[in-house]
Design a protein around this motif. Structure first.
Motif, mmCIF file in Angstrom:
data_model
loop_
_atom_site.group_PDB
_atom_site.id
_atom_site.type_symbol
_atom_site.label_atom_id
_atom_site.label_comp_id
_atom_site.label_asym_id
_atom_site.label_seq_id
_atom_site.Cartn_x
_atom_site.Cartn_y
_atom_site.Cartn_z
ATOM 1 N N GLY A 23 0.796 -1.214 0.000
ATOM 2 C CA GLY A 23 0.000 0.000 0.000
ATOM 3 C C GLY A 23 0.830 1.267 0.000
ATOM 4 N N GLY A 24 2.024 1.202 -0.537
ATOM 5 C CA GLY A 24 2.892 2.361 -0.600
ATOM 6 C C GLY A 24 3.834 2.501 0.574
ATOM 7 N N ARG A 25 3.690 1.680 1.612
ATOM 8 C CA ARG A 25 4.622 1.757 2.744
ATOM 9 C C ARG A 25 6.044 1.447 2.306
ATOM 10 N N LEU A 26 6.210 0.495 1.370
ATOM 11 C CA LEU A 26 7.496 0.291 0.712
ATOM 12 C C LEU A 26 7.373 0.933 -0.664
ATOM 13 N N ALA A 27 8.109 2.011 -0.879
ATOM 14 C CA ALA A 27 7.969 2.807 -2.095
ATOM 15 C C ALA A 27 8.147 1.937 -3.339
ATOM 16 N N PRO A 28 7.255 2.077 -4.323
ATOM 17 C CA PRO A 28 7.364 1.284 -5.556
ATOM 18 C C PRO A 28 8.448 1.851 -6.475
ATOM 19 N N HIS A 29 9.674 1.639 -6.069
ATOM 20 C CA HIS A 29 10.810 2.222 -6.778
ATOM 21 C C HIS A 29 12.028 1.347 -6.540
ATOM 22 N N LEU A 30 12.773 1.073 -7.601
ATOM 23 C CA LEU A 30 14.002 0.291 -7.496
ATOM 24 C C LEU A 30 15.093 0.942 -8.330
ATOM 25 N N HIS A 31 16.271 1.029 -7.749
ATOM 26 C CA HIS A 31 17.455 1.449 -8.497
ATOM 27 C C HIS A 31 18.353 0.229 -8.602
ATOM 28 N N GLY B 9 10.856 23.677 -2.426
ATOM 29 C CA GLY B 9 9.547 23.596 -3.030
ATOM 30 C C GLY B 9 9.333 22.400 -3.917
ATOM 31 N N THR B 10 10.182 21.373 -3.778
ATOM 32 C CA THR B 10 9.997 20.142 -4.539
ATOM 33 C C THR B 10 9.672 18.999 -3.588
ATOM 34 N N ALA B 11 9.081 17.953 -4.154
ATOM 35 C CA ALA B 11 8.693 16.788 -3.372
ATOM 36 C C ALA B 11 8.974 15.537 -4.184
ATOM 37 N N LEU B 12 8.952 14.385 -3.506
ATOM 38 C CA LEU B 12 9.276 13.110 -4.141
ATOM 39 C C LEU B 12 8.110 12.155 -3.963
ATOM 40 N N THR B 13 7.650 11.588 -5.078
ATOM 41 C CA THR B 13 6.585 10.593 -5.017
ATOM 42 C C THR B 13 7.174 9.229 -4.666
ATOM 43 N N GLY B 14 6.306 8.272 -4.369
ATOM 44 C CA GLY B 14 6.778 6.931 -4.055
ATOM 45 C C GLY B 14 7.548 6.305 -5.201
ATOM 46 N N ASP B 15 7.104 6.564 -6.447
ATOM 47 C CA ASP B 15 7.786 5.982 -7.605
ATOM 48 C C ASP B 15 8.886 6.894 -8.148
ATOM 49 N N TYR B 16 9.370 7.806 -7.305
ATOM 50 C CA TYR B 16 10.589 8.579 -7.540
ATOM 51 C C TYR B 16 10.440 9.613 -8.644
ATOM 52 N N VAL C 42 5.730 1.799 -11.107
ATOM 53 C CA VAL C 42 7.036 1.542 -10.501
ATOM 54 C C VAL C 42 8.080 2.463 -11.130
ATOM 55 N N GLY C 43 8.839 3.137 -10.294
ATOM 56 C CA GLY C 43 9.986 3.893 -10.763
ATOM 57 C C GLY C 43 11.173 2.959 -10.871
ATOM 58 N N LEU C 44 11.852 2.980 -12.001
ATOM 59 C CA LEU C 44 12.955 2.051 -12.232
ATOM 60 C C LEU C 44 14.165 2.820 -12.756
#
Length: 438
Positions: A253-261, A392-399, A298-300
């Motif tokens: 549910g977004g607690r672990l950000a959907p993003h992988l590097h 003034g910038t922000a970061l989404t879960g998918d980066y 997903v941010g990849l």
């Protein structure tokens, strides 16, 4: 005592600097300060390239010119490999060959009390289990001036990539006790709505523990026992992301950000073999596509080195084709830079620098176009964002890094819900924030 901290390099280095700061402040009347008014300057160095070493030396000289009265203590990866060089610099008052905050505190104390005479510590920081546990038993409580906290779970690396000097400076892979990590996450969560799980090779977390652990089990425990912050994985190898981790990315549910590097380095098998990487092009490709099919959005992201010795036109084309095929949302692209002491520094068939730069430009342009398409596809979506600093910038879960719309800056201590603009470049944050911290 007023202390200025300068960090070069990765999140692991940034985390180590925060430990140094916390211990120095706990050891007496000390506070952070700009360089110009500092009594002491602690410089945490990086050695990922020869240019990184040179950058640290330039900063030391510049710091001495801007504030000649400040004592200078040098620590970190470059100091671990080039300690004698730093001791030979007249601007340097103390050297710690590694990252142990206790040794940095001792060096700072000696430099402060020795009227600027060089501190000879005599030995490298101990890269063994005792050293790791001695540091890990105390928790880092905040990352000064930041909304996102770094949660370091391990140090060192057992791989032997041909181009990497970091493993030479950091030593073998060493995992922190999971109980210490959970305790630190709880402390950091009081100040940071997002915690980034970091280290030098986090995919090997737990292999040296008794009983043996895994990164997936640790992340599951963090999600269960630390309610509140959003967690994000730092850089991790594609082949070390197991099915359980994919389930957490898809189902938390977004607690672990959907993003992988996921470092790629090259999309050509001949180059990967020369690099001494342990995955093939097809191994990476299959896992990336599997992740993208299971986790949406997903941010990849990935790291790529261009111009590695022996890289041919066909090799570069294979890398470009793979980047074009996979759903990358961004890339970090670096021209090859030979690093003293590594296997790659002595390989034949160097690629001309101008060719390496041009190949890098091609890949960056390709990645930028893919990222813009991804952002537009996300336009209009509901997202949760964490503020970044005061810009003034922000970061989404998918980066996605987005501009925050509206006349007032949202509270940086919480996650906020909002809606992305049509092109995915801005977010309109709801008036009612979505607090994730207890």
């Amino acid at each position: 005592m007023r202390v200025h901290y300068k960090t070069f390099g990765c999140k692991a280095n940034q985390y180590d600097t925060e430990r140094m700061r916390q211990l120095i402040e706990a050891g007496g009347d000390a506070r952070s300060s700009p360089l110009e008014s500092a009594d002491l300057c602690v410089i945490n160095t990086c050695t990922v390239t020869n240019q990184a070493d040179a950058g640290a030396r330039r900063y030391i000289r510049r710091a001495a010119r801007r504030n000649p009265k400040a004592r200078v203590v040098v620590a970190g990866c470059s100091a671990a490999l080039r300690g004698e060089e730093y001791r030979g610099m007249e601007e340097v008052d103390g050297v710690v060959e590694g990252h142990d905050p206790r040794e940095v505190l001792a060096a700072a104390s000696r430099a402060w009390g020795d009227a600027g005479h060089l501190t000879q510590l005599g030995s490298r920081a101990r890269l063994d289990r005792t050293h790791m546990e001695g540091i890990a038993a105390t928790v880092l409580r905040r990352r000064a001036g930041a909304t996102r906290g770094w949660l370091k779970v391990q140090d060192g690396c057992d791989r032997k990539c041909a181009f990497c000097a970091t493993r030479l400076a950091r030593g073998r892979s060493r995992s922190r006790d999971p109980g210490h990590i959970v305790a630190e996450a709880r402390a950091l969560a009081r100040s940071h709505p997002e915690l980034v799980i970091t280290g030098v090779h986090i995919g090997h977390y737990g292999r040296d523990l008794e009983p043996r652990g895994t990164l997936t089990a640790l992340v599951r425990r963090l999600l269960d026992e630390v309610p509140g912050p959003r967690f994000r994985l730092g850089s991790i190898e594609a082949t070390e992301i197991d099915d359980g981790m994919i389930d957490l990315l898809a189902g938390s549910g977004g607690r672990l950000a959907p993003h992988l590097h996921m470092p790629l380095q090259s999309g050509a098998d001949p180059v990967l073999r020369k690099m001494r990487r342990w995955h093939t092009r097809e191994h990476y490709r299959r896992r990336a596509l599997q992740i993208a099919a299971a986790v949406s959005p997903v941010g990849l992201g990935a790291d790529i080195i261009t111009g590695f010795p022996g890289e041919t036109v066909d090799d570069h084309a294979r890398t470009r084709d793979l980047v074009d095929e996979l759903p990358f949302t961004y890339l970090h692209v670096f021209p090859f830079s030979p690093r003293d002491g590594t296997v790659a520094a002595y390989l034949p068939d160097p690629v001309p620098e101008r060719v390496s730069r041009e190949r890098g430009r091609e890949l960056r342009e390709l990645a930028a176009n893919k990222g813009e398409r991804y952002a537009r596809a996300r336009g209009g979506s509901e997202v949760e964002v964490v503020m970044e600093g005061t810009g003034g910038t922000a970061l989404t879960g998918d980066y996605l890094r987005v501009t925050v719309a509206g006349p007032r800056r949202p509270d940086p201590a919480v996650l906020h819900r909002g809606r992305l603009s049509a092109d995915g470049s801005r977010v309109a944050v709801d008036e009612a924030s979505h607090p994730m911290l207890n």
